[in-house]
Design a protein around this motif. Structure first.
Motif, PDB file in Angstrom:
ATOM      1  N   ALA A 296       0.810  -1.221   0.000  1.00  0.00           N
ATOM      2  CA  ALA A 296       0.000   0.000   0.000  1.00  0.00           C
ATOM      3  C   ALA A 296       0.841   1.268   0.000  1.00  0.00           C
ATOM      4  N   ALA A 297       2.155   1.146  -0.005  1.00  0.00           N
ATOM      5  CA  ALA A 297       3.012   2.324   0.048  1.00  0.00           C
ATOM      6  C   ALA A 297       2.830   3.210  -1.185  1.00  0.00           C
ATOM      7  N   ASN A 298       2.849   4.504  -0.966  1.00  0.00           N
ATOM      8  CA  ASN A 298       2.804   5.483  -2.045  1.00  0.00           C
ATOM      9  C   ASN A 298       4.234   5.983  -2.267  1.00  0.00           C
ATOM     10  N   LEU A 299       4.900   5.475  -3.302  1.00  0.00           N
ATOM     11  CA  LEU A 299       6.304   5.763  -3.540  1.00  0.00           C
ATOM     12  C   LEU A 299       6.466   6.968  -4.459  1.00  0.00           C
ATOM     13  N   ILE A 300       7.298   7.911  -4.044  1.00  0.00           N
ATOM     14  CA  ILE A 300       7.541   9.127  -4.817  1.00  0.00           C
ATOM     15  C   ILE A 300       9.042   9.312  -4.985  1.00  0.00           C
ATOM     16  N   ASP A 301       9.489   9.414  -6.227  1.00  0.00           N
ATOM     17  CA  ASP A 301      10.893   9.698  -6.501  1.00  0.00           C
ATOM     18  C   ASP A 301      11.132  11.200  -6.392  1.00  0.00           C
ATOM     19  N   ILE A 302      11.992  11.604  -5.470  1.00  0.00           N
ATOM     20  CA  ILE A 302      12.433  13.003  -5.469  1.00  0.00           C
ATOM     21  C   ILE A 302      13.473  13.158  -6.579  1.00  0.00           C
ATOM     22  N   THR A 303      14.559  12.404  -6.508  1.00  0.00           N
ATOM     23  CA  THR A 303      15.528  12.336  -7.596  1.00  0.00           C
ATOM     24  C   THR A 303      16.492  11.189  -7.342  1.00  0.00           C
ATOM     25  N   HIS A 304      16.967  10.600  -8.431  1.00  0.00           N
ATOM     26  CA  HIS A 304      18.043   9.609  -8.345  1.00  0.00           C
ATOM     27  C   HIS A 304      19.274  10.109  -9.104  1.00  0.00           C
ATOM     28  N   GLU A 305      19.307  11.429  -9.333  1.00  0.00           N
ATOM     29  CA  GLU A 305      20.385  12.026 -10.114  1.00  0.00           C
ATOM     30  C   GLU A 305      21.331  12.869  -9.268  1.00  0.00           C
ATOM     31  N   ILE A 306      21.373  12.615  -7.965  1.00  0.00           N
ATOM     32  CA  ILE A 306      22.373  13.274  -7.126  1.00  0.00           C
ATOM     33  C   ILE A 306      23.765  12.888  -7.634  1.00  0.00           C
ATOM     34  N   GLN A 307      24.695  13.836  -7.657  1.00  0.00           N
ATOM     35  CA  GLN A 307      26.067  13.510  -8.039  1.00  0.00           C
ATOM     36  C   GLN A 307      26.607  12.419  -7.117  1.00  0.00           C
TER      37      GLN A 307
ATOM     38  N   ASP B 185      27.596  12.701  -3.213  1.00  0.00           N
ATOM     39  CA  ASP B 185      27.549  14.105  -2.801  1.00  0.00           C
ATOM     40  C   ASP B 185      26.524  14.294  -1.686  1.00  0.00           C
ATOM     41  N   LEU B 186      26.997  14.236  -0.446  1.00  0.00           N
ATOM     42  CA  LEU B 186      26.118  14.345   0.714  1.00  0.00           C
ATOM     43  C   LEU B 186      25.429  15.705   0.770  1.00  0.00           C
ATOM     44  N   MET B 187      26.176  16.767   0.476  1.00  0.00           N
ATOM     45  CA  MET B 187      25.614  18.107   0.578  1.00  0.00           C
ATOM     46  C   MET B 187      24.493  18.327  -0.431  1.00  0.00           C
ATOM     47  N   GLU B 188      24.673  17.820  -1.644  1.00  0.00           N
ATOM     48  CA  GLU B 188      23.616  17.970  -2.646  1.00  0.00           C
ATOM     49  C   GLU B 188      22.371  17.209  -2.222  1.00  0.00           C
ATOM     50  N   ALA B 189      22.553  15.985  -1.737  1.00  0.00           N
ATOM     51  CA  ALA B 189      21.407  15.191  -1.299  1.00  0.00           C
ATOM     52  C   ALA B 189      20.684  15.868  -0.144  1.00  0.00           C
ATOM     53  N   ALA B 190      21.451  16.356   0.833  1.00  0.00           N
ATOM     54  CA  ALA B 190      20.849  17.019   1.981  1.00  0.00           C
ATOM     55  C   ALA B 190      20.115  18.288   1.567  1.00  0.00           C
ATOM     56  N   PHE B 191      20.718  19.059   0.657  1.00  0.00           N
ATOM     57  CA  PHE B 191      20.082  20.292   0.198  1.00  0.00           C
ATOM     58  C   PHE B 191      18.747  19.994  -0.478  1.00  0.00           C
TER      59      PHE B 191
ATOM     60  N   HIS C   6      25.468  24.786  -3.072  1.00  0.00           N
ATOM     61  CA  HIS C   6      24.724  23.920  -4.003  1.00  0.00           C
ATOM     62  C   HIS C   6      24.710  24.552  -5.384  1.00  0.00           C
ATOM     63  N   ILE C   7      24.847  23.718  -6.399  1.00  0.00           N
ATOM     64  CA  ILE C   7      24.660  24.130  -7.798  1.00  0.00           C
ATOM     65  C   ILE C   7      23.449  23.375  -8.332  1.00  0.00           C
ATOM     66  N   ASP C   8      22.423  24.095  -8.759  1.00  0.00           N
ATOM     67  CA  ASP C   8      21.229  23.400  -9.229  1.00  0.00           C
ATOM     68  C   ASP C   8      21.363  23.042 -10.709  1.00  0.00           C
ATOM     69  N   LYS C   9      20.349  22.406 -11.269  1.00  0.00           N
ATOM     70  CA  LYS C   9      20.438  21.878 -12.637  1.00  0.00           C
ATOM     71  C   LYS C   9      20.550  22.979 -13.689  1.00  0.00           C
TER      72      LYS C   9
END
Length: 260
Positions: free
Chosen positions: A30-41, A44-50, A174-177
């Motif tokens: 029953a889980a509702n799965l949502i992808d935030i992103t799988h394209e973190i460098q 890169d901990l800081m990018e993921a945390a940001f 952080h550098i965004d896309k």
């Protein structure tokens, strides 16, 4: 229906994210799965945390955020679960969770319940072996106390700007896309120091004398400073990548000199 978000550096075209989703759904369909992103460098901990820090406030209380960014492959780091602002965050004990909570976590436990570990996956693939099963367990009504004991997680900090000699010094975090460089200087702190004074912003070989309200305040491909998401100061270019064309990188220093 419980919401589980996924953030990782596993890439959007490979099979790894789908495998983790399968693990979760096999345990809690029953889980509702949502992808935030799988394209973190990669790693890169800081990018993921940001990304997660600026995303989770939009989600309802009780949401579970799985964060799979783990350059550490030691066998003794199974993972942590953190409760923060009525939401849950699952990830490695490498500082990424502390960057999200900034020392304000309500509770942190280590994943040590043997029943939550899928040992058919290698220890290095923690998202499938530990994090996914733990997310499913929480979504189905499990508690933190059942997952493991309280734990003092590794602490990392974004770092605060410094002010001395009429100079405010910060850094790019952080550098965004789009190639926009987001700094750790926030609007409130800037205005509190600025008062009625003029200023100049220096970063790499760029000098800016104003902060604009919109990108359309400058010509195409001109550099600009703007307070963007979260009221953080950004160095950007209109319809171009500031990171690419100005050579900006995470951890680059930014200086604001005040006159008068």
């Amino acid at each position: 229906m419980s919401i589980i978000t996924l953030t990782s550096d596993m890439g959007g075209t490979g099979h790894y994210p789908a495998l983790v989703k399968g693990v979760i759904l096999s345990l809690y369909p029953a889980a509702n799965l949502i992808d935030i992103t799988h394209e973190i460098q990669n790693f890169d901990l800081m990018e993921a945390a940001f990304v997660v820090k600026n995303t989770f406030p939009a989600y309802p209380a009780g949401t579970i955020h799985l964060i799979a960014i783990d350059p550490d492959t030691t066998d003794d780091n199974t993972g942590l679960v953190m409760k923060y602002q009525e939401q849950y965050f699952i990830g490695p004990d490498n500082g990424v969770l502390s960057l999200i909570s900034e020392g304000q976590a309500e509770k942190v436990v280590v994943i040590e319940n043997e029943g939550l570990m899928r040992k058919n996956y290698p220890k290095s693939f923690r998202a499938a072996r530990y994090y996914g099963p733990t997310a499913a367990f929480l979504a189905s009504g499990g508690t933190l106390d059942e997952i493991g004991q309280s734990h003092q997680m590794r602490e990392l900090r974004w770092g605060a700007p410094s002010y001395a000699g009429n100079c405010l010094r910060g850094k790019i975090i952080h550098i965004d896309k789009f190639g926009n460089a987001i700094t750790n200087i926030d609007r409130h702190g800037f205005l509190d120091i600025k008062k009625n004074r003029r200023f100049e912003i220096y970063v790499r070989n760029v000098r800016l004398r104003r902060i604009v309200n919109t990108y359309s305040d400058v010509s195409k491909a001109d550099a600009l400073a703007i307070f963007g998401e979260g009221d953080m100061l950004e160095i950007a270019m209109r319809e171009a990548s500031a990171a690419e064309l100005l050579g900006l990188k995470v951890h680059d220093m930014i200086t604001i000199e005040f006159n008068g």
